[in-house]
Design a protein around this motif. Structure first.
Motif, PDB file in Angstrom:
ATOM      1  N   ASN A  41       0.824  -1.209   0.000  1.00  0.00           N
ATOM      2  CA  ASN A  41       0.000   0.000   0.000  1.00  0.00           C
ATOM      3  C   ASN A  41       0.861   1.264   0.000  1.00  0.00           C
ATOM      4  OD1 ASN A  41       0.694  -0.681   2.769  1.00  0.00           O
ATOM      5  ND2 ASN A  41      -0.642   0.971   3.383  1.00  0.00           N
ATOM      6  N   HIS A  42       0.383   2.271  -0.699  1.00  0.00           N
ATOM      7  CA  HIS A  42       1.047   3.571  -0.791  1.00  0.00           C
ATOM      8  C   HIS A  42       0.010   4.597  -1.213  1.00  0.00           C
ATOM      9  CE1 HIS A  42       3.942   6.696  -1.892  1.00  0.00           C
ATOM     10  NE2 HIS A  42       4.875   5.980  -1.301  1.00  0.00           N
ATOM     11  N   ARG A  43       0.182   5.832  -0.774  1.00  0.00           N
ATOM     12  CA  ARG A  43      -0.784   6.876  -1.128  1.00  0.00           C
ATOM     13  C   ARG A  43      -0.816   7.132  -2.631  1.00  0.00           C
ATOM     14  NH1 ARG A  43      -0.050  12.292   1.926  1.00  0.00           N
ATOM     15  NH2 ARG A  43      -1.923  12.730   0.709  1.00  0.00           N
ATOM     16  N   PHE A  44       0.340   6.956  -3.286  1.00  0.00           N
ATOM     17  CA  PHE A  44       0.440   7.233  -4.712  1.00  0.00           C
ATOM     18  C   PHE A  44       0.942   5.984  -5.433  1.00  0.00           C
ATOM     19  CE2 PHE A  44       1.452  11.110  -2.276  1.00  0.00           C
ATOM     20  CZ  PHE A  44       0.340  11.870  -2.621  1.00  0.00           C
ATOM     21  N   PHE A  45       1.369   6.156  -6.691  1.00  0.00           N
ATOM     22  CA  PHE A  45       1.933   5.034  -7.446  1.00  0.00           C
ATOM     23  C   PHE A  45       3.449   5.177  -7.488  1.00  0.00           C
ATOM     24  CE2 PHE A  45       3.525   3.122 -11.358  1.00  0.00           C
ATOM     25  CZ  PHE A  45       3.016   1.838 -11.242  1.00  0.00           C
ATOM     26  N   ARG A  46       4.151   4.151  -7.031  1.00  0.00           N
ATOM     27  CA  ARG A  46       5.611   4.142  -7.045  1.00  0.00           C
ATOM     28  C   ARG A  46       6.084   2.778  -7.546  1.00  0.00           C
ATOM     29  NH1 ARG A  46       4.712   8.658  -6.547  1.00  0.00           N
ATOM     30  NH2 ARG A  46       5.432  10.198  -5.027  1.00  0.00           N
ATOM     31  N   THR A  47       7.243   2.752  -8.213  1.00  0.00           N
ATOM     32  CA  THR A  47       7.764   1.480  -8.721  1.00  0.00           C
ATOM     33  C   THR A  47       9.247   1.326  -8.398  1.00  0.00           C
ATOM     34  OG1 THR A  47       8.283   2.480 -10.872  1.00  0.00           O
ATOM     35  CG2 THR A  47       6.163   1.345 -10.669  1.00  0.00           C
ATOM     36  N   SER A  48       9.656   0.076  -8.310  1.00  0.00           N
ATOM     37  CA  SER A  48      11.067  -0.287  -8.237  1.00  0.00           C
ATOM     38  C   SER A  48      11.257  -1.420  -9.243  1.00  0.00           C
ATOM     39  CB  SER A  48      11.444  -0.743  -6.824  1.00  0.00           C
ATOM     40  OG  SER A  48      12.777  -1.210  -6.787  1.00  0.00           O
ATOM     41  N   ILE A  49      11.962  -1.130 -10.350  1.00  0.00           N
ATOM     42  CA  ILE A  49      12.045  -2.061 -11.476  1.00  0.00           C
ATOM     43  C   ILE A  49      13.472  -2.579 -11.631  1.00  0.00           C
ATOM     44  CG2 ILE A  49      11.732  -2.319 -13.972  1.00  0.00           C
ATOM     45  CD1 ILE A  49       9.655  -0.053 -13.801  1.00  0.00           C
ATOM     46  N   SER A  50      13.597  -3.903 -11.725  1.00  0.00           N
ATOM     47  CA  SER A  50      14.897  -4.547 -11.943  1.00  0.00           C
ATOM     48  C   SER A  50      14.814  -5.383 -13.219  1.00  0.00           C
ATOM     49  CB  SER A  50      15.253  -5.430 -10.744  1.00  0.00           C
ATOM     50  OG  SER A  50      16.442  -6.155 -11.000  1.00  0.00           O
ATOM     51  N   LEU A 110      17.510  -4.562 -21.447  1.00  0.00           N
ATOM     52  CA  LEU A 110      16.095  -4.172 -21.440  1.00  0.00           C
ATOM     53  C   LEU A 110      15.853  -2.854 -20.703  1.00  0.00           C
ATOM     54  CD1 LEU A 110      14.218  -7.560 -20.778  1.00  0.00           C
ATOM     55  CD2 LEU A 110      14.323  -6.275 -22.922  1.00  0.00           C
ATOM     56  N   SER A 111      16.916  -2.225 -20.235  1.00  0.00           N
ATOM     57  CA  SER A 111      16.757  -0.991 -19.454  1.00  0.00           C
ATOM     58  C   SER A 111      16.094   0.120 -20.267  1.00  0.00           C
ATOM     59  CB  SER A 111      18.117  -0.517 -18.930  1.00  0.00           C
ATOM     60  OG  SER A 111      19.002  -0.268 -19.998  1.00  0.00           O
ATOM     61  N   VAL A 149       5.006  -0.777  -6.133  1.00  0.00           N
ATOM     62  CA  VAL A 149       5.109  -2.000  -6.928  1.00  0.00           C
ATOM     63  C   VAL A 149       6.582  -2.333  -7.174  1.00  0.00           C
ATOM     64  CG1 VAL A 149       4.468  -3.154  -9.070  1.00  0.00           C
ATOM     65  CG2 VAL A 149       2.922  -1.466  -8.062  1.00  0.00           C
ATOM     66  N   TYR A 150       6.954  -3.557  -6.804  1.00  0.00           N
ATOM     67  CA  TYR A 150       8.308  -4.057  -7.064  1.00  0.00           C
ATOM     68  C   TYR A 150       8.234  -5.035  -8.236  1.00  0.00           C
ATOM     69  CZ  TYR A 150       9.359  -2.131  -2.465  1.00  0.00           C
ATOM     70  OH  TYR A 150       9.515  -1.285  -1.396  1.00  0.00           O
ATOM     71  N   CYS A 151       9.028  -4.764  -9.271  1.00  0.00           N
ATOM     72  CA  CYS A 151       9.009  -5.579 -10.489  1.00  0.00           C
ATOM     73  C   CYS A 151      10.411  -6.132 -10.743  1.00  0.00           C
ATOM     74  CB  CYS A 151       8.546  -4.731 -11.677  1.00  0.00           C
ATOM     75  SG  CYS A 151       8.657  -5.571 -13.274  1.00  0.00           S
ATOM     76  N   ASN A 152      10.505  -7.455 -10.843  1.00  0.00           N
ATOM     77  CA  ASN A 152      11.792  -8.105 -11.098  1.00  0.00           C
ATOM     78  C   ASN A 152      11.655  -9.000 -12.326  1.00  0.00           C
ATOM     79  OD1 ASN A 152      14.462  -8.937 -10.722  1.00  0.00           O
ATOM     80  ND2 ASN A 152      13.827 -10.713  -9.528  1.00  0.00           N
ATOM     81  N   ILE A 153      12.436  -8.705 -13.365  1.00  0.00           N
ATOM     82  CA  ILE A 153      12.381  -9.469 -14.617  1.00  0.00           C
ATOM     83  C   ILE A 153      13.727 -10.149 -14.850  1.00  0.00           C
ATOM     84  CG2 ILE A 153      12.120  -9.320 -17.121  1.00  0.00           C
ATOM     85  CD1 ILE A 153      10.215  -6.973 -16.678  1.00  0.00           C
ATOM     86  N   ILE A 154      13.670 -11.466 -15.046  1.00  0.00           N
ATOM     87  CA  ILE A 154      14.872 -12.263 -15.293  1.00  0.00           C
ATOM     88  C   ILE A 154      14.709 -12.955 -16.643  1.00  0.00           C
ATOM     89  CG2 ILE A 154      16.337 -14.125 -14.405  1.00  0.00           C
ATOM     90  CD1 ILE A 154      14.951 -13.631 -11.660  1.00  0.00           C
ATOM     91  N   THR A 155      15.770 -12.978 -17.436  1.00  0.00           N
ATOM     92  CA  THR A 155      15.685 -13.615 -18.753  1.00  0.00           C
ATOM     93  C   THR A 155      16.947 -14.408 -19.066  1.00  0.00           C
ATOM     94  OG1 THR A 155      15.480 -13.203 -21.128  1.00  0.00           O
ATOM     95  CG2 THR A 155      16.507 -11.480 -19.824  1.00  0.00           C
TER      96      THR A 155
END
Length: 272
Positions: free
Chosen positions: A24-33, A38-39, A58-64
């Motif tokens: 939960n957060h008052r606004f929208f925030r992301t942490s993308i890895s 792909l950066s 939102v924490y997003c982790n992408i592995i390829t």
């Protein structure tokens, strides 16, 4: 309907895996890895997340496993390095061999070529996996929201019961005060004091705010911010009741009401 901001979603293909976690957060925030190649798509990833998740941390982790890079050895440059090292060895009468290990320490011998076509293909596959992970995250948010909605309904019923108890005790309190106030010499002052201890208006407004909350719970969209606003109004009315009525039984019920409102606020803060 309530949707929680807390959730987890994952999806994978033969080459790509995506994990999403939201709080939960008052606004929208992301942490993308993401992998370095792909950066360049981080902004598009954030836009997809913002469009579908709306609010929360939102924490997003992408592995390829895709490697759209090829390493090429510059043989001619390597030969020049070798010849230069052999010449240096002879001139300075040094010991040791010019080995592969020694030559490989020079970064200029190797060149990294990036295959743009492979990167585009990797992004297309990554985007599909990301969308699937978002869908799975939304499912967990809805399940969590359903649990919160059930708890909120129970607490609303608790507040209704407490309000009924207060309403039942109010006439007795007013009658006791009326007996005292009627002994005052000034009738206008007596009526004014009697009106000040009457909390029927506050009770009516409190009931209205509770009915608004129930309407939101049965609606088709999640409105966490509106619920928080209504809880602020409920707390305001409860404080007014507490200030106007100096009566121990009613005051105890009002304290319980404020405790229930605070518990509601803690749960609703996690609602989208």
């Amino acid at each position: 309907m309530l949707i929680s901001m807390t959730g987890f979603g994952e999806a994978s293909s033969a080459w790509v895996r995506c994990e999403l976690r939201s709080l939960n957060h008052r606004f929208f925030r992301t942490s993308i890895s993401v992998p370095p190649f792909l950066s360049r798509y981080e902004y598009e990833i954030e836009s997809l997340l913002r469009e579908k998740l709306l609010r929360g941390m939102v924490y997003c982790n992408i592995i390829t496993n895709i490697t759209p890079q090829t390493i090429r050895c510059e043989t001619e440059i390597a030969k020049r390095y070798r010849d230069a090292l052999l010449s240096l060895k002879k001139s300075l009468k040094l010991e040791g061999d010019v080995s592969l290990d020694l030559l490989s320490r020079s970064s200029s011998i190797f060149r990294i070529d990036i295959d743009e076509t492979q990167i585009c293909k990797a992004w297309e596959e990554t985007r599909g996996v990301l969308n699937k992970a978002i869908e799975n995250l939304l499912l967990t948010r809805k399940r969590e929201g359903k649990k919160i909605g059930k708890n909120v309904k129970e607490r609303i019923e608790n507040l209704k019961r407490m309000l009924r108890d207060n309403k039942e005790k109010l006439p007795q309190r007013i009658e006791r005060e009326r007996v005292k106030i009627e002994k005052l010499p000034c009738k206008d002052e007596a009526l004014l004091l009697l009106d000040r201890i009457n909390i029927e208006e506050e009770i009516t407004r409190f009931q209205f705010h509770l009915s608004c909350m129930k309407e939101i719970l049965s609606g088709k969209t999640s409105q966490g911010k509106k619920l928080l606003f209504l809880l602020q109004e409920l707390l305001r009315e409860a404080n007014t009741m507490s200030n106007k009525i100096q009566d121990a039984p009613i005051s105890r019920i009002v304290v319980d009401m404020k405790t229930e409102i605070e518990s509601l606020r803690e749960e609703v803060e996690n609602v989208l």
